[in-house]
Design a protein around this motif. Structure first.
Motif, PDB file in Angstrom:
ATOM      1  N   SER A  16       0.834  -1.206   0.000  1.00 35.99           N
ATOM      2  CA  SER A  16       0.000   0.000   0.000  1.00 35.99           C
ATOM      3  C   SER A  16       0.865   1.252   0.000  1.00 35.99           C
ATOM      4  CB  SER A  16      -0.919  -0.008   1.224  1.00 35.99           C
ATOM      5  OG  SER A  16      -1.644   1.197   1.317  1.00 35.99           O
ATOM      6  N   GLU A  17       1.910   1.239   0.819  1.00 41.58           N
ATOM      7  CA  GLU A  17       2.795   2.401   0.880  1.00 41.58           C
ATOM      8  C   GLU A  17       3.581   2.575  -0.413  1.00 41.58           C
ATOM      9  OE1 GLU A  17       3.534   2.601   5.708  1.00 41.58           O
ATOM     10  OE2 GLU A  17       4.829   1.339   4.478  1.00 41.58           O
ATOM     11  N   SER A  18       3.940   1.483  -1.059  1.00 46.52           N
ATOM     12  CA  SER A  18       4.608   1.586  -2.365  1.00 46.52           C
ATOM     13  C   SER A  18       3.688   2.230  -3.391  1.00 46.52           C
ATOM     14  CB  SER A  18       5.049   0.206  -2.849  1.00 46.52           C
ATOM     15  OG  SER A  18       6.144  -0.274  -2.102  1.00 46.52           O
ATOM     16  N   ALA A  19       2.392   1.880  -3.348  1.00 41.72           N
ATOM     17  CA  ALA A  19       1.428   2.503  -4.257  1.00 41.72           C
ATOM     18  C   ALA A  19       1.362   4.005  -4.007  1.00 41.72           C
ATOM     19  CB  ALA A  19       0.039   1.879  -4.066  1.00 41.72           C
ATOM     20  N   PHE A  20       1.376   4.400  -2.739  1.00 43.08           N
ATOM     21  CA  PHE A  20       1.345   5.816  -2.372  1.00 43.08           C
ATOM     22  C   PHE A  20       2.607   6.532  -2.860  1.00 43.08           C
ATOM     23  CE2 PHE A  20       2.290   9.212   0.729  1.00 43.08           C
ATOM     24  CZ  PHE A  20       1.140   9.988   0.593  1.00 43.08           C
ATOM     25  N   ILE A  21       3.769   5.891  -2.671  1.00 43.16           N
ATOM     26  CA  ILE A  21       5.034   6.465  -3.140  1.00 43.16           C
ATOM     27  C   ILE A  21       5.003   6.623  -4.652  1.00 43.16           C
ATOM     28  CG2 ILE A  21       7.511   5.993  -3.406  1.00 43.16           C
ATOM     29  CD1 ILE A  21       7.349   4.562  -0.649  1.00 43.16           C
ATOM     30  N   GLY A  22       4.512   5.604  -5.346  1.00 43.32           N
ATOM     31  CA  GLY A  22       4.436   5.663  -6.803  1.00 43.32           C
ATOM     32  C   GLY A  22       3.585   6.816  -7.290  1.00 43.32           C
ATOM     33  N   GLU A  23       2.481   7.078  -6.620  1.00 50.30           N
ATOM     34  CA  GLU A  23       1.616   8.191  -7.007  1.00 50.30           C
ATOM     35  C   GLU A  23       2.323   9.529  -6.828  1.00 50.30           C
ATOM     36  OE1 GLU A  23      -1.996   7.734  -4.781  1.00 50.30           O
ATOM     37  OE2 GLU A  23      -2.426   5.777  -5.681  1.00 50.30           O
ATOM     38  N   LYS A  24       3.093   9.656  -5.754  1.00 46.53           N
ATOM     39  CA  LYS A  24       3.852  10.898  -5.543  1.00 46.53           C
ATOM     40  C   LYS A  24       4.907  11.085  -6.634  1.00 46.53           C
ATOM     41  CE  LYS A  24       3.376  12.333  -0.803  1.00 46.53           C
ATOM     42  NZ  LYS A  24       4.105  12.969   0.301  1.00 46.53           N
ATOM     43  N   LEU A  25       5.560   9.987  -7.002  1.00 44.87           N
ATOM     44  CA  LEU A  25       6.602  10.083  -8.029  1.00 44.87           C
ATOM     45  C   LEU A  25       6.001  10.390  -9.404  1.00 44.87           C
ATOM     46  CD1 LEU A  25       8.904   7.167  -6.852  1.00 44.87           C
ATOM     47  CD2 LEU A  25       9.384   9.619  -6.710  1.00 44.87           C
ATOM     48  N   GLU A  26       4.816   9.882  -9.674  1.00 40.69           N
ATOM     49  CA  GLU A  26       4.133  10.226 -10.927  1.00 40.69           C
ATOM     50  C   GLU A  26       3.850  11.718 -10.983  1.00 40.69           C
ATOM     51  OE1 GLU A  26       1.802   6.046 -12.020  1.00 40.69           O
ATOM     52  OE2 GLU A  26       0.770   7.606 -10.859  1.00 40.69           O
ATOM     53  N   GLN A  27       3.527  12.309  -9.855  1.00 38.03           N
ATOM     54  CA  GLN A  27       3.299  13.754  -9.796  1.00 38.03           C
ATOM     55  C   GLN A  27       4.576  14.538 -10.073  1.00 38.03           C
ATOM     56  OE1 GLN A  27       1.538  14.445  -5.944  1.00 38.03           O
ATOM     57  NE2 GLN A  27      -0.304  13.261  -6.423  1.00 38.03           N
ATOM     58  N   LEU A  28       5.719  13.880  -9.822  1.00 37.33           N
ATOM     59  CA  LEU A  28       7.018  14.499 -10.112  1.00 37.33           C
ATOM     60  C   LEU A  28       7.497  14.156 -11.525  1.00 37.33           C
ATOM     61  CD1 LEU A  28       8.865  13.833  -6.719  1.00 37.33           C
ATOM     62  CD2 LEU A  28       7.832  15.976  -7.490  1.00 37.33           C
ATOM     63  N   ASN A  29       6.586  13.610 -12.341  1.00 39.19           N
ATOM     64  CA  ASN A  29       6.849  13.303 -13.745  1.00 39.19           C
ATOM     65  C   ASN A  29       7.769  12.102 -13.938  1.00 39.19           C
ATOM     66  OD1 ASN A  29       6.083  13.954 -16.389  1.00 39.19           O
ATOM     67  ND2 ASN A  29       8.027  15.009 -16.778  1.00 39.19           N
ATOM     68  N   PHE A  30       7.712  11.140 -13.004  1.00 38.66           N
ATOM     69  CA  PHE A  30       8.414   9.871 -13.186  1.00 38.66           C
ATOM     70  C   PHE A  30       7.492   8.878 -13.881  1.00 38.66           C
ATOM     71  CE2 PHE A  30      11.247  11.528  -9.984  1.00 38.66           C
ATOM     72  CZ  PHE A  30      12.457  10.881 -10.188  1.00 38.66           C
ATOM     73  N   GLU A  31       8.083   8.033 -14.714  1.00 35.85           N
ATOM     74  CA  GLU A  31       7.361   6.884 -15.241  1.00 35.85           C
ATOM     75  C   GLU A  31       7.576   5.732 -14.265  1.00 35.85           C
ATOM     76  OE1 GLU A  31       7.658   3.729 -18.933  1.00 35.85           O
ATOM     77  OE2 GLU A  31       8.334   5.797 -19.278  1.00 35.85           O
ATOM     78  N   VAL A  32       6.514   5.291 -13.615  1.00 37.16           N
ATOM     79  CA  VAL A  32       6.621   4.342 -12.508  1.00 37.16           C
ATOM     80  C   VAL A  32       6.184   2.946 -12.936  1.00 37.16           C
ATOM     81  CG1 VAL A  32       5.826   3.786 -10.171  1.00 37.16           C
ATOM     82  CG2 VAL A  32       6.211   6.184 -10.828  1.00 37.16           C
TER      83      VAL A  32
END
Length: 428
Positions: A16-32
């Motif tokens: 669950s926390e990895s999903a949350f981290i991934g969403e934050k990184l997508e907001q920073l324009n990362f391809e996750v």
């Protein structure tokens, strides 16, 4: 666009926390991506686990293998191992090490190198349990975190050093708002998760039992399924079993943090129940429903485990049909009480006992699966492959169905055979 692969070890709360981290990184324009171990990624982020020495060894091994292929690739390690073995991660080649607090604020650290770990972050006023907006790795189920922290101090466990002895729970309103949003997203299964769910709501007038009843009352007419990820045996009572057994939306399944059945071993583990309690509990459950599904975690080879203690484990799993058992050889964790106990079981004995125990586990599981033959169940389809469909039913049993069905939908089936992964069934 920079590519980052998030690799998750350990529990459902980590996912669950990895999903949350991934969403934050997508907001920073990362391809996750998740768990792909993609060599073309620019960054690797490992959300780590410290439950066993084997988990930590695999993490260090993976870091070294990545660095051998590309020493310039940035490796970020976050989570529980960052609290218990910083030097091991650093020596393996990790460039950025974040604790369980810092990983929740990944946007503040992603461009840095070094070590950032608040050792007692659970006392930080900014710490809280965050809920992601999407399921981990596009799964058909949503891991809903509702609690973090534990007060048990089991002698073999060092999760408390990484997650803390202060309970942090999300509010009833946050849970129901999240469930409403999940249902609107057409996700059909929600798994309640945490470090120790039995402490949800600790220190308030609300608790897990009340939550289970409230969820059932509010959502009983929705096309949704709830699962409870892991519970301590001494939390379970007849009211809870009767409710989830009769519920339209809760799985007829519980996963127990059982660990052992011998009084001697349970006492030295620091558990608060005994062998008699466990027999009474299982008898009560199967008197309500003979095919109720029970899965469990069990440790083999705990310090001081005699042949007689081990035989009690065997006798127990031969007495009751388990739908699944996750058995582990005892792993000596530094700075735990169990690591200082006398009569440590030699590695070769643990290995022999585990091999023998696996035979009895398979027999118990086969007995359970055979009891389901010609029974009806409801399967949530999770994937299609080669004109077959796969998914779990309300007993948390895995089905293979010989036709292509619509993913993320429920189907009524009849069970007609068992296989190595679960059962085979046909749509009614």
């Amino acid at each position: 666009m920079k590519k980052i692969d998030i690799i998750t070890y350990g529990c459902k709360l980590n996912q669950s926390e990895s999903a949350f981290i991934g969403e934050k990184l997508e907001q920073l324009n990362f391809e996750v991506s998740f768990d792909k171990k993609d060599e073309s990624s620019d960054f690797i982020l490992i959300n780590s686990c410290t439950v066993t020495s084997e988990a930590e060894r695999k993490i260090r091994q993976y870091i070294r293998s990545v660095k051998r292929k590309n020493k310039n690739k940035k490796i970020i390690v976050v989570g529980c191992t960052s609290h218990t073995n910083i030097e091991g991660l650093k020596d393996a080649g990790a460039d950025l090490i974040l604790g369980n607090f810092e990983k929740k604020y990944i946007e503040e650290y992603i461009d840095k190198n070094g070590i950032f770990v608040d050792k007692d972050y659970w006392n930080n006023e900014k710490d809280r349990v965050f809920i992601p907006n999407k399921p981990y790795n596009s799964y058909s189920r949503f891991f809903l975190p509702i609690e973090e922290g534990c007060l048990e101090f089991c002698s073999y466990c060092r999760i408390i050093f990484a997650r803390g002895n202060k309970i942090r729970s999300i509010s009833k309103k946050e849970i129901f708002d999240a469930v409403d949003n999940i249902i609107k997203s057409n996700i059909k299964e929600i798994v309640l998760t945490g470090i120790n769910l039995t402490y949800f709501g600790h220190g308030t007038d609300y608790n897990l039992k009340k939550l289970i009843f409230d969820l059932n009352d509010k959502y009983e007419n929705n096309d949704i399924r709830f699962r409870i990820s892991s519970l301590y045996p001494d939390f379970i009572d007849e009211e809870i079993i009767r409710l989830i057994n009769s519920s339209k939306i809760f799985e007829k399944h519980i996963h127990l943090s059982l660990q052992h059945v011998s009084d001697n071993i349970l006492f030295n583990m620091g558990r608060k129940y005994d062998e008699k309690y466990l027999y009474n509990l299982f008898n009560m459950i199967f008197s309500i429903n003979p095919i109720f599904s029970i899965s469990a975690d069990i440790i083999v080879g705990f310090p001081g485990e005699t042949d007689q203690d081990f035989q009690k484990l065997i006798d127990f799993v031969n007495t009751y049909p388990f739908s699944r058992i996750h058995a582990f050889r005892y792993s000596n964790r530094p700075n735990t009480k169990a690591s200082r106990l006398n009569n440590q079981v030699p590695g070769n004995i643990k290995k022999e006992r585990m091999s023998e125990f696996q035979i009895h586990i398979q027999k118990s599981m086969n007995n359970y699966l055979n009891s389901l033959l010609n029974k009806k169940s409801r399967v949530l389809i999770e994937k299609n492959e080669k004109n077959k469909s796969y998914g779990y039913d309300e007993f948390y049993v895995y089905h293979e169905i010989p036709q292509k069905l619509e993913k993320d939908n429920f189907y009524d089936v009849i069970i007609n055979n068992i296989n190595k992964d679960g059962v085979m069934s046909n749509v009614l």
